[in-house]
Design an enzyme around this catalytic site. Sequence first.
Site, short mmCIF file in Angstrom:
data_model
loop_
_atom_site.label_atom_id
_atom_site.label_comp_id
_atom_site.label_asym_id
_atom_site.label_seq_id
_atom_site.Cartn_x
_atom_site.Cartn_y
_atom_site.Cartn_z
N CYS A 120 0.82 -1.22 0.00
CA CYS A 120 0.00 0.00 0.00
C CYS A 120 0.85 1.27 0.00
O CYS A 120 0.36 2.35 -0.31
CB CYS A 120 -0.92 0.00 1.21
SG CYS A 120 -1.94 -1.48 1.32
N HIS A 253 -3.10 6.99 3.12
CA HIS A 253 -3.54 5.73 2.52
C HIS A 253 -4.96 5.43 3.00
O HIS A 253 -5.26 5.53 4.19
CB HIS A 253 -2.58 4.61 2.92
CG HIS A 253 -3.07 3.26 2.58
ND1 HIS A 253 -3.65 2.96 1.37
CD2 HIS A 253 -3.09 2.10 3.29
CE1 HIS A 253 -4.00 1.69 1.35
NE2 HIS A 253 -3.67 1.15 2.51
N ASN A 284 -10.21 -0.20 0.01
CA ASN A 284 -8.75 -0.07 0.12
C ASN A 284 -8.13 -0.62 -1.17
O ASN A 284 -8.13 -1.82 -1.40
CB ASN A 284 -8.28 -0.87 1.35
CG ASN A 284 -6.76 -0.85 1.52
OD1 ASN A 284 -6.03 -0.56 0.59
ND2 ASN A 284 -6.32 -1.20 2.71
#
Length: 328
Positions: A120, A253, A284
């Site tokens: 990520c 994020h 996500n």
Amino acid sequence: MISAPTGAPHARILGVGGYRPSRVIPNSEIVDLIDSSDEWIRTRSGIVERRWANDEETVQMMSVAASRKALDHAKISIDEIDCVIVATVSHMRQTPAVAALVADELGADHPAAFDISAACAGFCHGIAMASDFIRGGSARNVLVIGVERLSDITNPHDRGTAFIFADGAGAAVVGPSDEPGIGPVVWGSSGDKAELIQTPDWFEANEAKETPWLTMEGNPVFRWASFAMAKVGQEALEKAGITADELDCFVPHQANMRIVDALARSMKLPETVKIARDIATMGNTSAASVPLALERMIEEGQAQSGDTALLIAFGAGLVYAAQVVVLP
Ligand code: COA
């Protein structure tokens, strides 16, 4: 003596673009498989719906689409790109790098092209590398792409991951600048926590005729992200030489809305700072989450050209990276 490399005095982001897959998946489509509820998912994660790619929306296709938008926004032609970096953990071929295929499909003139694996945090790693390449003279304009098709490696029956992970792509063009546009990166890793988010050994999974599903111990990751990452964000602000009061935008994020809120609280960000909340409709998307969130803030007019934005991303590894940037 050989010649030393020479680069631009500074680097900045010149344009961003994103690609959001066409299949919208509301919570109601997931809950039965994981014995959950729309209310639980919204309260615990802030996610209302996410996007999953269809068969045509491959890692390469989404990367190309996001890159075209970023190049348009930057007003840079593909011929001027001399390095392409793709951050991803869901390109299901170890080699060749998808970056080379993306560069070729875009019609680039034989740029350096390679993939990086920083989960990520991959996009923020790519921005740091692009800035250093440009200032060090290795490249003039760099295309940085964060892209994932996590739906391929997310077990639809896993209560801990099925409602979180999603697909998409985001890209940024980074180029030379007379003024500083990308602050010093604060990055690092905690390999002692590697087992918290991982895929299994693919050969072993193949032998057992199993899909190499992504697994996650959500709660320890949640605690680590909410506390340790606030310090990393604070350090990135300090290294950029600005205070929270001088910051315009916060683009963390998009892992969980509660993590976004916890970070903003711990860092004592004033109410004037605009906060990215793309996770509500995108889930996500790992390496794609920061550029997608940034693109939305710019498109919706929440963020203006010249604003300062703190980017911070963290994920499997565990790894993290943060920097302050000036928006295009
Ligand atoms: N639906 C309904 N209930 C669920 C559930 C689901 N999908 N998953 C777990 N639960 C239940 C558990 O069984 C537990 O029940 P109990 O209290 O009766 O034992 C309860 O909900 C709490 O479980 P827990 O795992 O502690 O939830 P949480 O508050 O930590 O939320 C996550 C789970 C995954 C949303 C959260 O941990 C998270 O977001 N973690 C970080 C994710 C992340 O950032 N990942 C990527 C980094 S890149």
